[in-house]
Design an enzyme around this catalytic site. Structure first.
Site, PDB file in Angstrom:
ATOM      1  N   CYS A 147      32.888  43.847  43.590  1.00  0.00           N
ATOM      2  CA  CYS A 147      33.731  43.181  42.724  1.00  0.00           C
ATOM      3  C   CYS A 147      35.017  42.522  43.436  1.00  0.00           C
ATOM      4  O   CYS A 147      35.685  41.780  42.848  1.00  0.00           O
ATOM      5  CB  CYS A 147      34.508  44.226  41.883  1.00  0.00           C
ATOM      6  SG  CYS A 147      33.299  45.481  41.174  1.00  0.00           S
ATOM      7  N   HIS A 163      43.112  43.944  38.299  1.00  0.00           N
ATOM      8  CA  HIS A 163      41.692  44.397  38.739  1.00  0.00           C
ATOM      9  C   HIS A 163      41.136  44.930  37.205  1.00  0.00           C
ATOM     10  O   HIS A 163      40.330  44.582  36.412  1.00  0.00           O
ATOM     11  CB  HIS A 163      41.515  45.287  39.687  1.00  0.00           C
ATOM     12  CG  HIS A 163      40.051  45.386  39.880  1.00  0.00           C
ATOM     13  ND1 HIS A 163      38.970  44.238  40.041  1.00  0.00           N
ATOM     14  CD2 HIS A 163      38.929  46.599  40.104  1.00  0.00           C
ATOM     15  CE1 HIS A 163      37.837  44.981  40.261  1.00  0.00           C
ATOM     16  NE2 HIS A 163      37.775  46.215  40.235  1.00  0.00           N
ATOM     17  N   GLU A 192      45.492  51.793  39.936  1.00  0.00           N
ATOM     18  CA  GLU A 192      45.936  50.543  40.245  1.00  0.00           C
ATOM     19  C   GLU A 192      47.464  50.535  39.576  1.00  0.00           C
ATOM     20  O   GLU A 192      48.359  49.777  40.461  1.00  0.00           O
ATOM     21  CB  GLU A 192      45.205  49.468  39.365  1.00  0.00           C
ATOM     22  CG  GLU A 192      45.767  48.033  39.653  1.00  0.00           C
ATOM     23  CD  GLU A 192      44.703  46.801  39.101  1.00  0.00           C
ATOM     24  OE1 GLU A 192      45.041  45.845  39.593  1.00  0.00           O
ATOM     25  OE2 GLU A 192      43.898  47.585  38.421  1.00  0.00           O
ATOM     26  N   LYS A 226      39.885  40.854  32.134  1.00  0.00           N
ATOM     27  CA  LYS A 226      38.645  41.499  32.081  1.00  0.00           C
ATOM     28  C   LYS A 226      38.414  41.981  30.381  1.00  0.00           C
ATOM     29  O   LYS A 226      37.218  42.195  29.882  1.00  0.00           O
ATOM     30  CB  LYS A 226      38.341  42.411  33.065  1.00  0.00           C
ATOM     31  CG  LYS A 226      38.216  42.138  34.272  1.00  0.00           C
ATOM     32  CD  LYS A 226      37.616  43.339  35.321  1.00  0.00           C
ATOM     33  CE  LYS A 226      37.463  42.817  36.726  1.00  0.00           C
ATOM     34  NZ  LYS A 226      38.608  42.430  37.334  1.00  0.00           N
ATOM     35  N   HIS A 277      33.717  42.269  33.027  1.00  0.00           N
ATOM     36  CA  HIS A 277      33.891  42.306  34.463  1.00  0.00           C
ATOM     37  C   HIS A 277      32.520  41.521  34.923  1.00  0.00           C
ATOM     38  O   HIS A 277      31.522  41.859  34.924  1.00  0.00           O
ATOM     39  CB  HIS A 277      33.561  43.926  34.847  1.00  0.00           C
ATOM     40  CG  HIS A 277      33.798  44.074  36.170  1.00  0.00           C
ATOM     41  ND1 HIS A 277      33.983  43.161  37.064  1.00  0.00           N
ATOM     42  CD2 HIS A 277      34.332  45.173  36.892  1.00  0.00           C
ATOM     43  CE1 HIS A 277      34.199  43.616  38.473  1.00  0.00           C
ATOM     44  NE2 HIS A 277      34.491  44.837  38.091  1.00  0.00           N
ATOM     45  N   PHE A 323      33.884  48.726  44.345  1.00  0.00           N
ATOM     46  CA  PHE A 323      33.111  49.761  44.652  1.00  0.00           C
ATOM     47  C   PHE A 323      32.984  49.594  46.269  1.00  0.00           C
ATOM     48  O   PHE A 323      33.003  48.562  46.948  1.00  0.00           O
ATOM     49  CB  PHE A 323      31.712  49.789  44.106  1.00  0.00           C
ATOM     50  CG  PHE A 323      31.898  50.428  42.794  1.00  0.00           C
ATOM     51  CD1 PHE A 323      32.826  50.950  42.194  1.00  0.00           C
ATOM     52  CD2 PHE A 323      30.476  50.320  42.082  1.00  0.00           C
ATOM     53  CE1 PHE A 323      32.820  51.695  40.863  1.00  0.00           C
ATOM     54  CE2 PHE A 323      30.643  51.135  40.956  1.00  0.00           C
ATOM     55  CZ  PHE A 323      31.596  51.718  40.235  1.00  0.00           C
TER      56      PHE A 323
END
Length: 407
Positions: free
Chosen positions: A165, A297, A308, A329, A334, A393
Site C-alpha cells: 500500500c 492512510h 495513525e 479512501k 483503497h 502491510f
C-alpha cells in the site's frame, strides 16, 4: 540542512472510481461523494462482500488500439491513461535530450492479477494446455512503466517499486531522490492498480478486513477497507526548470520520509509511522506549524486508524488538534499500490483549490481516533503545506510532504 534542488509538480493525471480524469475526480472529492457501490460482475456474487470502488464507464477502446488492449492488463492501462493526462497537463515539449534525461517510476502492489486469474482458470479449471501468449507481459508489474516509456520515447531511468500500500509514495519519494541526485531532469512518478479479480478478492475475503458495506475511517463503527482501483501520475522537475518553461506549478515536493516497522507483517505500529512522518518533515525542513492538512492512510481498519492517530499525536503534540486530517479512501476506496498516487493528486488539488476533501461516510468517532477528520463535508482552507501518509502491510511506511510555492 544544506541547500538542495527544489522539485516542482507541474502535471497531474488520475483515473479512479471518483472520475476518469483529474477534473472529475476533484468534483467528487469537493462534494464528498463516495464512489463505493456494488460490483456488477455476476462471477463475484459468491463473495462475502459485494461493494468496491470500481472505475465505471471506462472504455479501453477510447484510449488504446485493439493491439494495445491485447498487450495491457487493466492496471497498466490505467497507468498509461493517467500518465498521458499528466504529460498534457505539464505542457511538455519533448526533445531527444529531454527524453534521455527523463525517468519513470511507478508503484504497483499487485500487477496484472486479472490476467493471471484468467490463466489459472484456463489451466486448472478448464484443463487447457496453453494460456494467452501475452500472459507474462500483461502480468508483469513493470508493464505500465515500460508502456509509458514507449508511449513518450523516454529512455532515462525507468523502474517499478512494489511495497504493497506504500508503493506509490515510495515511487514519488524515489523520484525526488532521482532528481536531487542529478540522474534525471524530469520524472513521471505515481502508481496504478486493478485488484478486483475473483482470485485476489477471495484472498482479501480470507483476511476478514474488507467491509461488508462501506469505508468509515476513524469511526467507532468502521468495519474495514473497501478495495478500489485506478492510477495517479505526477510530472516532477526542478523548480528552476518549471519557472523557465512558464508552466503552472501545483506545489513543491518538499520532502519524503521512509521507515520500516520491523515488527509484524499485518499489524501496524505507532513508532514506524512516527519515524516516517518526522523524516518527511526533516527532509522538507518543514516546521510543524506549517502543516495545514494531512491526507491520512485512513483505511477504516481496527488496526490502522488508532495507530495513525497516535502517530500524528506523537509527532505534532499539542498542535495535533489544529491540523485537519481526512481519508479520501472513504470515497475512492483503497487502491493498494495506486493509493498514494491518487491521494497525492487529491492533496495537490486541495492545495490549489483551497478546499480540503472530507472523510466521507463519517458517523461517530472512535474514542481512540480523536483528531479533526473533516467529517462528511469539504472545508475551505488555504494551506501552505501538507503531508500524505502511506503505511503498508509488511510495516513499510512512506510519507511525502508538499509545500506551496511562493518564492
Amino acid at each position: 540542512m544544506t541547500s538542495q534542488l527544489r522539485v516542482a509538480i507541474t502535471g497531474i493525471g488520475t483515473i479512479s472510481a471518483l472520475g476518469l480524469n483529474a477534473q472529475e475526480t476533484w468534483e467528487s472529492l469537493r462534494e464528498g461523494r463516495a464512489a463505493i457501490g456494488p460490483m456488477e460482475d455476476p462471477a463475484l456474487a459468491s463473495l462475502r462482500f459485494h461493494n468496491a470502488a470500481v472505475v465505471r464507464n471506462y472504455d479501453p477502446s477510447a484510449h488504446f488500439t485493439p493491439s494495445g488492449i491485447d498487450h495491457l492488463d487493466r492496471f497498466a492501462q490505467f497507468g498509461v491513461v493517467a500518465a498521458r493526462e499528466a504529460v498534457r497537463d505539464a505542457g511538455i515539449e519533448w526533445t531527444d535530450d529531454l527524453r534521455q534525461r527523463t525517468g519513470i517510476i511507478t508503484g504497483v502492489g499487485i500487477g496484472g492479477q486479472s490476467t493471471q486469474d484468467v490463466g489459472f482458470v484456463d489451466v486448472y479449471k478448464r484443463g487447457r494446455d496453453r494460456v494467452h501468449p501475452l500472459t507474462i507481459p500483461r502480468t508483469m508489474a513493470n508493464a505500465a512503466t515500460s508502456q509509458i516509456s514507449m508511449e513518450f520515447g523516454v529512455t532515462g531511468p525507468a523502474f517499478t517499486l512494489s511495497t504493497a500500500c506504500s508503493s506509490s509514495n515510495h515511487a514519488i519519494g524515489m523520484a525526488l531522490l532521482l532528481l536531487r541526485s542529478g540522474a534525471a531532469d524530469m520524472v513521471l512518478a505515481g502508481g496504478c492498480e486493478a485488484p478486483l479479480s475473483f482470485g485476489l478478492l477471495k484472498a482479501w475475503e480470507a483476511m476478514r478486513v474488507v467491509s461488508p458495506d462501506t469505508c468509515r475511517p476513524f469511526c467507532k463503527d468502521r468495519r474495514g477497507i473497501i478495495l478500489g482501483e485506478g492510477a495517479g501520475m505526477l510530472v516532477l522537475e526542478s523548480l528552476e526548470s518549471a519557472r523557465a518553461r512558464g508552466v503552472h506549478i501545483y506545489a513543491e515536493l518538499a520532502g519524503s520520509g521512509m521507515s520500516a516497522d520491523a515488527k509484524h507483517i499485518t499489524q501496524p505500529t505507532v513508532e514506524g509511522p512516527v519515524r516516517a512522518i518526522r523524516a518527511a518533515l526533516a527532509d522538507a525542513s518543514m516546521q510543524l506549524e506549517e502543516v495545514g492538512y494531512i491526507n491520512a492512510h485512513g483505511t477504516g481498519t481496527s488496526g490502522n486508524d488508532p495507530a495513525e492517530t497516535a502517530a500524528i499525536r506523537e509527532v505534532f503534540g499539542p498542535l495535533a488538534d489544529r491540523v485537519p486530517v481526512s481519508s479520501t479512501k472513504s470515497m475512492h476506496g483503497h487502491a493498494l499500490g495506486a493509493a498514494g498516487a491518487i491521494e497525492a493528486v487529491a492533496t495537490l488539488l486541495a492545495m490549489r483549490e483551497g478546499i480540503l476533501p472530507p472523510t466521507a461516510n463519517f458517523t461517530e468517532a472512535d474514542p481512540l481516533c480523536d483528531l479533526d477528520y473533516i467529517p462528511n463535508v469539504a472545508r475551505p482552507a488555504k494551506i501552505k503545506a501538507a503531508l500524505s501518509n502511506s503505511f503498508a502491510f509488511g510495516g513499510l511506511n512512506a510519507v511525502i510532504a508538499f509545500r506551496a510555492v511562493t518564492s
